[in-house]
Design an enzyme around this catalytic site. Structure first.
Site: not given
Length: 378
Positions: A115, A277, A316, A117, A227-228, A159
């Site tokens: 991932d 993702k 994360d 971020d 990543s989205a 979400e």
């Protein structure tokens, strides 16, 4: 480095430092060389500082050992980077079995899935929350920045809602991402705005990330960054913060298409959002480009990446474990970065990940792990 020059450095280092080792070199910048040393006792990665633009062997060396792991695994802590108090391992026996299996299969069977971020990047920067690759973007049009923020405030709670069924939530995420991308086009986003946004952003890589990339590149281990967000922003962050690209890195994210004047006109391929993702979206993977937009070195095709059935996964959020969905892997070591709300989330992270690093710690533990997995020693 030319072969003759490499041999000269090799012989000098062996003589000067009594190193009985196989060495390889990589120019890290105009003032340093990364040296990988592997022998029967130790694998190590050093930073060697040299005079700028010098082709001569200096009489005095400044070494910075990035990591070192011994063959007998009794001294696996990196010099100056003891992460034991920030590390939680749930099943030590299971983890050791996976490490052994992946090591025995060799680097040619390994891939890294990460991932972006708050995994590759730092969660906190100088006491402030670091920005995400999506959150840093400023279109240069306050009206459209406000519209995108309004969408975030509406959809973001949905979400993470525990009461919305997955199928319905997936449709909501597609709706959110689609509207956001539409606003970026309608608001006249330019590539110059992306460069300026990154340049003024509060985003930084964890210490050790660049060394991890360099180590894996030297061993031809592919790194898939999932990543989205927006691939073009991630690539620009790498360009501005690292000042180089890597032939083994692919970005699985939403890719923009710009016209000749640098204005965003469309997005390429299918939409990648927070709930899809994974390696089912691997056909969207793109290698990093150089400054002129060309592919920076040969890139491994996606089919051969899927043949690499051992996985080192970095994330994360517990949901990041889904990034390996679509891959029929044999062994997977999962590493979770628990950056905040540690007391509340530690138990779920401990149960989900093989290794948990807490308190927004550096990437050195993963560098050490990669060294174990790729070691040439039996």
């Amino acid at each position: 480095m030319p072969v003759a020059e490499s041999a000269k450095w090799n012989e000098h280092l062996k003589t000067q430092y009594s190193l009985r080792a196989e060495m390889s070199y990589r120019l890290s910048s105009s003032s340093s060389i990364t040296i990988s040393i592997v022998n029967t006792e130790c694998s190590a990665l050093f930073k060697l500082q040299i005079p700028p633009n010098s082709n001569q062997i200096p009489n005095f060396f400044f070494f910075n050992r990035v990591w070192c792991c011994s063959k007998n695994n009794k001294n696996l802590e990196m010099e100056g980077h003891d992460l034991s108090k920030f590390t939680v391992i749930n099943e030590t026996h299971s983890l050791n079995h996976k490490i052994s299996a992946i090591h025995n299969a060799g680097p040619s069977k390994l891939q890294v899935i990460a991932d972006f971020d708050a995994t590759l990047t730092r969660y906190w920067i100088n006491g402030h929350r670091g920005q995400s690759s999506h959150g840093l973007l400023k279109q240069g049009n306050p009206e459209y920045d406000a519209k995108r923020q309004a969408l975030f405030e509406y959809y973001h709670p949905l979400e993470f809602s525990p009461t919305i069924p997955l199928e319905e939530k997936t449709k909501l995420m597609e709706e959110w991402w689609g509207k956001t991308h539409g606003l970026l086009i309608e608001g006249g986003l330019t590539y110059d705005a992306i460069k300026n946004s990154v340049g003024s952003s509060n985003i930084a890589f964890r210490d050790g990330v660049v060394e991890l990339f360099e180590f894996l590149e030297e061993r031809d281990v592919p790194v898939l960054i999932f990543s989205a967000g927006l691939a073009d922003i991630i690539e620009e962050v790498l360009r501005q913060k690292v000042h180089r690209s890597f032939k083994n890195i692919k970005i699985v994210s939403n890719q923009m298409l710009f016209d000749n004047s640098g204005h965003l006109v469309s997005f390429k391929g299918k939409l990648i959002h927070s709930l899809n993702k994974n390696e089912h979206a691997l056909d969207m993977a793109a290698p990093l480009h150089d400054q002129m937009g060309g592919i920076d070195g040969p890139a491994e095709d996606n089919a051969s990446v899927k043949q690499r059935t051992n996985v080192l996964l970095l994330g994360d959020h517990v949901g990041d474990l889904g990034m390996s969905d679509g891959l029929n892997y044999e062994n997977r070591i999962s590493v979770g970065f628990l950056n905040d709300n540690i007391e509340k989330n530690l138990e779920s992270y401990r149960n989900a990940f093989d290794i948990v690093y807490m308190n927004d710690t550096a990437m050195w533990g993963v560098v050490k792990l990669a060294a174990q997995l790729c070691s040439m020693e039996a």
